[in-house]
Write an enzyme that holds these catalytic residues in place. Structure first.
Site, short mmCIF file in Angstrom:
data_model
loop_
_atom_site.label_atom_id
_atom_site.label_comp_id
_atom_site.label_asym_id
_atom_site.label_seq_id
_atom_site.Cartn_x
_atom_site.Cartn_y
_atom_site.Cartn_z
N CYS A 1 0.94 -1.29 0.09
CA CYS A 1 0.08 0.02 0.02
C CYS A 1 0.81 1.17 0.09
O CYS A 1 1.92 1.23 0.61
CB CYS A 1 -0.95 -0.02 1.13
N CYS B 1 -0.16 4.51 7.20
CA CYS B 1 -0.75 4.36 8.46
C CYS B 1 0.21 3.67 9.57
O CYS B 1 0.57 2.37 9.27
CB CYS B 1 -1.96 3.68 8.35
N CYS C 1 -0.25 0.02 10.59
CA CYS C 1 -0.63 -1.34 9.53
C CYS C 1 0.71 -2.02 9.03
O CYS C 1 1.77 -1.44 8.63
CB CYS C 1 -1.35 -0.47 8.35
N CYS D 1 -16.63 -9.41 4.65
CA CYS D 1 -16.10 -8.11 4.64
C CYS D 1 -14.85 -8.30 3.69
O CYS D 1 -14.09 -9.10 4.06
CB CYS D 1 -15.72 -7.40 5.78
N CYS E 1 -19.67 -6.14 2.61
CA CYS E 1 -18.94 -5.00 3.18
C CYS E 1 -17.66 -4.66 2.41
O CYS E 1 -17.10 -5.93 2.35
CB CYS E 1 -18.72 -4.98 4.48
N CYS F 1 -19.94 1.67 7.99
CA CYS F 1 -19.21 1.08 9.15
C CYS F 1 -17.79 2.02 9.17
O CYS F 1 -17.10 1.88 8.27
CB CYS F 1 -18.75 -0.50 8.50
N ARG G 1 -18.78 -2.86 17.21
CA ARG G 1 -18.03 -4.08 17.11
C ARG G 1 -16.50 -4.23 17.77
O ARG G 1 -15.93 -3.41 17.81
CB ARG G 1 -17.61 -4.33 15.50
N1 SAM Z 1 -6.78 0.55 3.02
C1 SAM Z 1 -8.11 0.75 3.58
C2 SAM Z 1 -8.06 1.69 4.45
O1 SAM Z 1 -7.13 2.22 5.02
O2 SAM Z 1 -9.27 2.33 4.72
C3 SAM Z 1 -8.71 -0.41 4.03
C4 SAM Z 1 -8.17 -1.60 4.87
S1 SAM Z 1 -6.97 -0.62 6.37
C5 SAM Z 1 -6.13 -2.25 6.73
C6 SAM Z 1 -8.88 -1.00 7.36
C7 SAM Z 1 -8.52 -0.66 8.90
O3 SAM Z 1 -8.23 -1.76 9.47
C8 SAM Z 1 -7.79 0.48 9.14
O4 SAM Z 1 -8.46 1.87 9.10
C9 SAM Z 1 -7.70 0.30 10.85
O5 SAM Z 1 -8.70 1.00 11.55
C10 SAM Z 1 -7.65 -1.09 10.92
N2 SAM Z 1 -6.32 -1.78 11.19
C11 SAM Z 1 -5.17 -1.93 10.42
N3 SAM Z 1 -4.13 -2.54 11.04
C12 SAM Z 1 -4.60 -2.60 12.23
C13 SAM Z 1 -3.93 -2.87 13.43
N4 SAM Z 1 -2.53 -3.28 13.37
N5 SAM Z 1 -4.28 -3.07 14.78
C14 SAM Z 1 -5.92 -2.67 14.56
N6 SAM Z 1 -6.52 -2.19 13.34
C15 SAM Z 1 -5.99 -2.26 12.46
FE1 SF4 Z 2 -2.75 1.28 3.50
FE2 SF4 Z 2 -3.01 0.00 5.73
FE3 SF4 Z 2 -3.29 2.50 5.85
FE4 SF4 Z 2 -5.37 0.96 4.52
S1 SF4 Z 2 -4.36 1.28 6.85
S2 SF4 Z 2 -4.47 2.73 3.56
S3 SF4 Z 2 -3.71 -0.86 3.91
S4 SF4 Z 2 -1.51 1.53 5.12
#
Ligand code: SAM
Ligand code: SF4
Ligand code: DTB
Length: 304
Positions: free
Chosen positions: A42, A46, A49, A88, A119, A179, A251
């Protein structure tokens, strides 16, 4: 909101139970199964992530291509057979390209035909994309605020919280259910947690589904050493979300694998009435279905 957080624990739990029981069957839990349809690589940064392209080396996560339709169908059927009501699908994108969106829409059709709710979480949506998803019959779009505006820039720098809010506005305008929730346990203050919930509750209308994720501290990510959150503070966050959004499904999302059954039971008492179900979230582990079945039996919980 902060005054709710500050209540004695028993008083907060009592208020949350009152609200919960006035709006829901307190013994019924909705179950959604997650599938990562496109993993890793990606463009975004974040901090929680594992899927950011910037830290492939540190996390050791293997990048994947968009799954084939047949793979999705098999996973959705298995989730249905295990008793999930919603499927989802998540992709590690900043947002979908139009060509990819068409492929994902086919996946939505296949899952719907199995009789499950659908979803998607694909990131930020471009012009016309929400309408396309709504026309395909997508039930929910997941897009999280993640954290309060005050703390956001310490976690994510490649897109703003406002960009996330704009996507949510498009989803709502297209007529889909939302959601939307966030993550706690990232080293944020109680004020940040309270502001996140206030922002979610202030959406008009509030999201139908509100995932409260506990940070899964993934080695190799910037937040791998985030200071631990007091578990009671996590339960308080759920309770405040329940009180602030009486009619939303709250959730108990990421982080359950690391929680005891007793802590999860407190979260259900605080008003959580939905979980991710199945042994995998996106890249990390979730409790095995068998552990959840046993917990449901011990607590007298039924699946919605
Ligand atoms: N890339 C898209 C986005 O960021 O909206 C969709 C996938 S992203 C992985 C979806 C959500 O997963 C993130 O917004 C975050 O809230 C949650 N998430 C990701 N990594 C996480 C982690 N290590 N612990 C808890 N929640 C996590
Ligand atoms: Fe990319 Fe992870 Fe951020 Fe979603 S949460 S935009 S997958 S880096
Ligand atoms: C949400 O709020 N949590 C889910 C789902 N929406 C997409 C994702 C949790 C991901 C946890 C970390 C991982 O497995 O990579």
């Amino acid at each position: 909101m902060e005054s709710l957080f500050a209540l004695p624990f028993a008083d907060l739990m009592f208020r949350a139970q009152e609200v919960h029981r006035a709006n829901f069957n307190p013994n019924a839990i909705q179950r959604s199964t997650l599938l990562s349809i496109k993993t890793g690589g990606c463009s975004e940064d974040c901090g929680y992530c594992s899927q950011s392209a910037r830290r492939d080396k540190e996390t050791g996560l293997e990048r994947g291509k968009l799954l084939e339709l047949e793979e999705v169908k098999i996973a959705a059927k298995a989730a249905k057979d295990k008793g999930a009501s919603r499927f989802c699908m998540g992709a590690a994108w900043r947002g979908p390209k139009d060509g990819d969106l068409d492929k994902v829409i086919e996946m939505v059709r296949v899952v719907k035909n199995l009789g499950m709710e659908t979803c998607l979480t694909l990131g930020l949506l471009g012009a016309g994309q929400a309408e396309k998803l709504a026309a395909a019959g997508l039930d929910y779009y997941n897009h999280n605020l993640d954290t309060s505006a005050e703390f956001y820039d310490q976690v994510i720098t490649t897109h703003s919280q406002q960009a996330r809010v704009d996507t949510l506005t498009q989803v709502r305008a297209a007529g889909m259910k939302i959601c939307c929730g966030g993550i706690v346990g990232m080293g944020e203050s109680r004020r940040v947690r309270a502001a996140l919930i206030a922002q979610l509750a202030g959406m008009n209308p509030p999201p139908e589904s509100v995932p409260i994720n506990h940070l899964v501290a993934i080695p190799g990510t910037p937040l791998e050493n985030a200071p631990p959150l007091d578990p009671f503070e996590f339960v308080r966050t759920i309770a405040v979300a329940r009180i602030a959004m009486p009619k939303s499904w709250i959730r108990l999302s990421a982080g359950r694998q690391e929680m005891s059954d007793e802590l999860q039971a407190l979260c259900f008492l605080a008003g959580a009435n939905s979980i991710f179900y199945g042994d995998k979230l996106l890249t990390t582990d979730n409790p095995e279905a068998g552990r959840d079945e046993a917990l449901f039996a011990r607590l007298g919980l039924t699946a919605v």
